[in-house]
Design an enzyme around this catalytic site. Structure first.
Site, mmCIF file in Angstrom:
data_model
loop_
_atom_site.group_PDB
_atom_site.id
_atom_site.type_symbol
_atom_site.label_atom_id
_atom_site.label_comp_id
_atom_site.label_asym_id
_atom_site.label_seq_id
_atom_site.Cartn_x
_atom_site.Cartn_y
_atom_site.Cartn_z
ATOM 1 N N PRO A 195 0.806 -1.197 -0.163
ATOM 2 C CG PRO A 195 -0.912 -1.488 1.612
ATOM 3 C CD PRO A 195 0.478 -2.337 1.374
ATOM 4 C CB CYS A 196 0.797 4.462 -2.043
ATOM 5 S SG CYS A 196 -0.781 4.811 -2.074
ATOM 6 C CD GLN A 197 -3.674 5.338 3.272
ATOM 7 O OE1 GLN A 197 -4.043 4.264 3.889
ATOM 8 N NE2 GLN A 197 -4.776 6.279 3.253
#
Length: 356
Positions: free
Chosen positions: A71-73
Site C-alpha cells: 500500500p502506498c499510504q
C-alpha cells in the site's frame, strides 16, 4: 532457465498466476487476509504461503525476483527510519525482503498516481549509496492492461528494480485491443443462482467458504423494479445521464455534472473500464452488462481481469469480489514476468495471447 520468486501482499494470486505462466516458481507468498490467502493456496499450493502479518514473517528462501504491491499510504515517513511507525511499516517490510534476499530484480505494482507522489520520490532516493535499495536501478511507468491482451482499460503504475542494469518496462504486446465480447459472450443471460454453493475447505487450520469453480461465480442479484427500469434505460456506452429524470435518485437529479461512468453500460467491442472491488453495483461505475439488463457477475469480472476458468476461489461473495478487483490481471503480470526473465537470462520470449 527456471527462476524463483516471492510474492509479498500476494492477494488472491493474480500476479503470481502471471509469473507462473511465465515460467517462475513461487517459493514464498505472504498475505494477511485469510480468504485471499486461501484462494492463493487453492491455486498454487499452501506449502509456501504464509497467512500472517508480513512483519512476523522471517526472510528465509532465496529468490531471483520479488513481486508485490505494498500500500502506498505511509511511505512518506520512511525517511524517519522509525520501524515502529505504522504508517511506513508495510513499505519497510517490503524493502526488508529486498535488502535481505537480494533478488536480481523486484517488481512493485501500485495505483497510477503513485508515480507523481512524494512516496515515489522517496523510493527513488533509497537507491543512493547509503539507501535501503543501494545497488538497484529503477525503471517506472504506467502500463495499460488492454495493451497486453486484457479486455480492460486498467492503468497501473509499475516499478522494476534491478541489480543487473536498468530493466525498462515492457512495451505493448497487442496493437489491437480486445473487447469484452472476447470473454463475456456465451454466458447465460440469467444467472441460475444469487448465492454461492454451501461448501467449505480448510486452509491454515481455519475453515473458509470454498473451493468455488468459475461457474459457481456466475451470480445474479434481485434488483428492485426501480433499479431494473434504470438498467433498461441505459444504452450501450451510456450512463446515468441517459436515465429519465423521474427514475433518478434525488442526489443524481440535483447534480447535473460529474462522472458518466455511474450506472454505465459496457460496449461489446470495447474493453471494460477498470474492474474495481464493487463491480456488482452499477451505481459504482460502468458495470452494466453490454446487452443484458443486469450488472456483470463475479465470473464475468474474473474473466475481464483475465483469470483462467480453472482458477478456484475461497471466501464470501463480497470477499471474492474484493480479491478480483484488487488483483493484477494475470496476462499483464505474465508479460512483465516474461520481460524481466528475458532481461535476466538473455532468453528471447515471444508474447502469447489466450484470446487471439
Amino acid at each position: 532457465m527456471g527462476l524463483e520468486m516471492i510474492d509479498l501482499f500476494a492477494g488472491c494470486g493474480g500476479m503470481t498466476a502471471g509469473f507462473v505462466a511465465a515460467g517462475y516458481r513461487p517459493v514464498l507468498a505472504v498475505e494477511w487476509d485469510l480468504h485471499a490467502a486461501a484462494t492463493y493456496a487453492a491455486n498454487f499450493g499452501a506449502g509456501h504461503v504464509r497467512w500472517a502479518d508480513i512483519a512476523a514473517v522471517e526472510v528465509a528462501p532465496r529468490a531471483d525476483v520479488i513481486i508485490g504491491g505494498p500500500p502506498c499510504q505511509g511511505f512518506s515517513n520512511l525517511g524517519s527510519r522509525d520501524v515502529e511507525d505504522p504508517r511506513n511499516q508495510l513499505w519497510k517490510q517490503y524493502l526488508r525482503f529486498v535488502r535481505e534476499v537480494k533478488p536480481a530484480a523486484f517488481v512493485i505494482e501500485n495505483v497510477d498516481r503513485f508515480l507523481t507522489s512524494s512516496e515515489f520520490g522517496l523510493l527513488q532516493a533509497e537507491t543512493r549509496r547509503s539507501g535501503l535499495l543501494a545497488g538497484y536501478r529503477l525503471s517506472a511507468g504506467l502500463l495499460l492492461a488492454a495493451d497486453f491482451g486484457v479486455p480492460q482499460r486498467r492503468k497501473r503504475a509499475f516499478v522494476i528494480g534491478s541489480r543487473v542494469g536498468a530493466i525498462p518496462l515492457p512495451g505493448r504486446t497487442h496493437e489491437q485491443w480486445h473487447g469484452v465480447r472476447s470473454v463475456l459472450s456465451g454466458l447465460p443471460e440469467r444467472p441460475a443462482r444469487t448465492t454461492l454453493p454451501t461448501s467449505f475447505v480448510e486452509f491454515f487450520g481455519e475453515k473458509v467458504p470454498g473451493r468455488f469453480k468459475s461457474a459457481d461465480l456466475h451470480l445474479g442479484r434481485n434488483p428492485t423494479p426501480l433499479s431494473l427500469a434504470r438498467y433498461r434505460s441505459v444504452p450501450p456506452g451510456g450512463g446515468r445521464f441517459d436515465v429519465p429524470e423521474h427514475l433518478l435518485p434525488r442526489c443524481w437529479r440535483e447534480k447535473k455534472t460529474g462522472t458518466t461512468d455511474v450506472m454505465g453500460r459496457m460496449r461489446w467491442d470495447d474493453p471494460s473500464l477498470t474492474i474495481r472491488t464493487e463491480f456488482y453495483k452499477p451505481e459504482k461505475g460502468r458495470y452494466l452488462h453490454p446487452q443484458w439488463h443486469r450488472p456483470i457477475t463475479h465470473q464475468e469480472a474474473a474473466r475481464l481481469q483475465g483469470f483462467p476458468e480453472t482458477f478456484e476461489w475461497c471466501g464470501t461473495k463480497i470477499e471474492i469480489a474484493r480479491q478480483i478487483g484488487n488483483a493484477v490481471p494475470p496476462m499483464l503480470a505474465e508479460a512483465i514476468g516474461n520481460h524481466v526473465r528475458s532481461a535476466l537470462t538473455g532468453e528471447s520470449i515471444e508474447p502469447t495471447c489466450r484470446l487471439c
